[in-house]
Design an enzyme around this catalytic site. Structure first.
Site, PDB file in Angstrom:
ATOM      1  CD1 TRP A  30      -2.334  -2.688   1.896  1.00 39.96           C
ATOM      2  CD2 TRP A  30      -3.031  -0.936  -0.352  1.00 39.96           C
ATOM      3  NE1 TRP A  30      -3.438  -2.625   0.999  1.00 39.96           N
ATOM      4  CE2 TRP A  30      -3.876  -1.769   0.659  1.00 39.96           C
ATOM      5  CE3 TRP A  30      -3.334   0.093  -1.351  1.00 39.96           C
ATOM      6  CZ2 TRP A  30      -5.149  -2.257  -0.584  1.00 39.96           C
ATOM      7  CZ3 TRP A  30      -4.630  -0.461  -2.285  1.00 39.96           C
ATOM      8  CH2 TRP A  30      -5.192  -1.321  -1.518  1.00 39.96           C
ATOM      9  CG  ASP A  89      -3.401   3.587   3.763  1.00 39.39           C
ATOM     10  OD1 ASP A  89      -4.602   4.071   4.495  1.00 39.39           O
ATOM     11  OD2 ASP A  89      -2.888   3.280   2.691  1.00 39.39           O
ATOM     12  CE  LYS A 141      -9.363  -2.751   4.072  1.00 38.41           C
ATOM     13  NZ  LYS A 141      -7.981  -1.528   2.607  1.00 38.41           N
TER      14      LYS A 141
HETATM   15  C1  LIG Z   1      -7.537  -1.458   1.643  1.00 39.84           C
HETATM   16  C2  LIG Z   1      -6.534  -0.696   2.335  1.00 39.84           C
HETATM   17  C3  LIG Z   1      -6.730   0.280   1.066  1.00 39.84           C
HETATM   18  C4  LIG Z   1      -7.485   0.645  -0.003  1.00 39.84           C
HETATM   19  O1  LIG Z   1      -8.683   0.998  -0.050  1.00 39.84           O
HETATM   20  P1  LIG Z   1      -9.929   1.979  -1.075  1.00 39.84           P
HETATM   21  O2  LIG Z   1     -10.421   1.857   0.322  1.00 39.84           O
HETATM   22  O3  LIG Z   1      -9.820   0.504  -1.714  1.00 39.84           O
HETATM   23  O4  LIG Z   1      -9.057   2.878  -1.462  1.00 39.84           O
HETATM   24  C5  LIG Z   1      -5.425   1.537   1.340  1.00 39.84           C
HETATM   25  N1  LIG Z   1      -4.466   1.349   2.031  1.00 39.84           N
HETATM   26  C6  LIG Z   1      -4.132   0.830   2.937  1.00 39.84           C
HETATM   27  C7  LIG Z   1      -3.539   0.404   4.248  1.00 39.84           C
HETATM   28  C8  LIG Z   1      -5.776  -0.644   3.368  1.00 39.84           C
HETATM   29  O5  LIG Z   1      -5.631  -1.335   4.048  1.00 39.84           O
END
Ligand SMILES: *Cc1c(COP(=O)(O)O)cnc(C)c1O
Length: 359
Positions: free
Chosen positions: A102, A171, A195
């Site tokens: 990511w 993030d 999540k």
């Molecule tokens: C799931 C996830 C994403 C992607 O998220 P979207 O909402 O599908 O854009 C980005 N970064 C991390 C750390 C994730 O777990």
């Protein structure tokens, strides 16, 4: 009704109390004779929901007054473009710590809009560790420093906040609300909801107010944090149902004792699963111990030829979504807030039994 033990990496399990409440609410929300999906986001009931949701989230995360809470669309992935667009002019440099796929995705996206300096990168050991902070090669004048607080695929989590003289952008998609955090250490925090917050379709962004003004002109409204801050996240029609569910999840977490209580349970859930993995030659997890994720626990079997058997038998035992990400292989158990400790206990019992019969 029969519920399974759901270890999905995302969209992930939701608290059963919240699901029950949604079912009750759907036909007639708050005596309106309509569901929350069928009313104006600018009407009194929904505006009240939005206000309460923000106040509760501020309480839950102890968000300081000089930070704005924004609800946007496009997922965490959209924020990987929005952050450089709002914080960095063309020719500026942004610093990125790459501790997983990511974080790599975020750096690759930012490179379209500004210069990117990779200050640290753990791909030399398949993203199994976080390079020591003293070895990071920071730029002199970065527009921001980006980290991925929890790498959902490899299961690597920051258990510290890096020091930074420039705005720290994180993030937190797969770790937010799993424990208390010190928001004041960050410039921007972003997280897709699916999540730990609610259903897919809504994304949380927490921005320090002095960073709201974009450094570029002529950005699309939907890519400007400032526009969301000024409109109470109603720049356009928000995903009202997802927002409603996020509000219920946040209330639920407050009722459960808040994030200190979640942290205690989450740490216990993760520790017992890692102890099971480490205590056996049959299972293993390659991540350096000081950065193992509380939320996503990948593990492989010593004999990969029985992976399919593990998945088949675990499914029959009511344990779902344990298949590892295709880039890592093996298994992955995601232990988000809404995964009860009993589910982890059931997984551990299954793993012991599987080892006994196939080891
Ligand atoms: C799931 C996830 C994403 C992607 O998220 P979207 O909402 O599908 O854009 C980005 N970064 C991390 C750390 C994730 O777990």
């Amino acid at each position: 009704m029969s519920r399974v033990h759901n270890f999905s990496a995302g969209p992930a399990a939701l608290p059963i109390d919240v699901l029950d409440r949604i079912r009750e609410d759907i036909p007639d929300w708050q005596g309106t004779g309509m569901s929350v999906m069928e009313i104006s986001h600018r009407g009194k009931n929904f505006v009240e929901l939005a206000r309460r949701c923000e106040a509760n989230l501020r309480r839950l995360l102890s968000i300081p007054a000089n930070y704005s809470v924004l609800w946007v669309q496009g997922g965490a992935t959209m924020q990987m473009a929005v952050a450089p667009l709002n914080l960095a002019s063309p020719g500026d440099t942004a610093d990125f710590v790459q501790t997983g796929s990511w974080g790599k995705k975020a750096a690759d996206e930012a490179r379209k809009f500004c210069d990117v300096n990779i200050v640290a990168d753990s791909s030399d050991k398949e993203f199994t560790y976080i390079p020591d902070e003293s070895s990071w090669r920071r730029s002199d004048n970065a527009a921001f420093l980006h980290i991925t607080s929890n790498e959902t695929i490899s299961g690597v989590e920051f258990h510290f906040v890096p020091r930074s003289d420039v705005p720290l952008v994180a993030d937190m998609s797969s770790t937010i609300l799993s424990r208390p955090i010190d928001v004041s250490r960050y410039g921007v925090i972003y997280a897709g909801a699916q999540k730990n917050i609610g259903p897919a379709g809504i994304t949380l962004v927490i921005v320090r107010d002095d960073l709201l003004e974009p450094v570029r002109e002529n950005l699309p409204h939907l890519m400007m944090w400032k526009s969301f801050a000024e409109s109470d996240s109603m720049t356009n029609t928000p995903p009202t149902f997802a927002w409603y569910v996020a509000d219920l999840v946040i209330q639920h977490l407050l009722n459960m004792g808040g994030l200190a209580a979640m942290a205690e349970t989450n740490q216990r859930k993760a520790s017992k699963l890692y102890a099971t993995i480490d205590g056996s030659d049959f299972y293993s997890n390659p991540i350096t111990k000081d950065c193992r994720s509380w939320m996503n626990v990948p593990f492989v079997l010593a004999d990969a030829s029985i992976d399919a058997k593990f998945l088949e038998e675990s499914l029959a035992a009511g344990l779902t979504n344990l298949k590892g990400h295709r880039s890592v292989g093996g298994m992955r158990a995601s232990l988000y807030n809404a995964v009860p400790e009993e589910s982890v206990d059931a997984l551990i019992a299954f793993m012991a039994e599987f080892e006994r019969t196939h080891g």
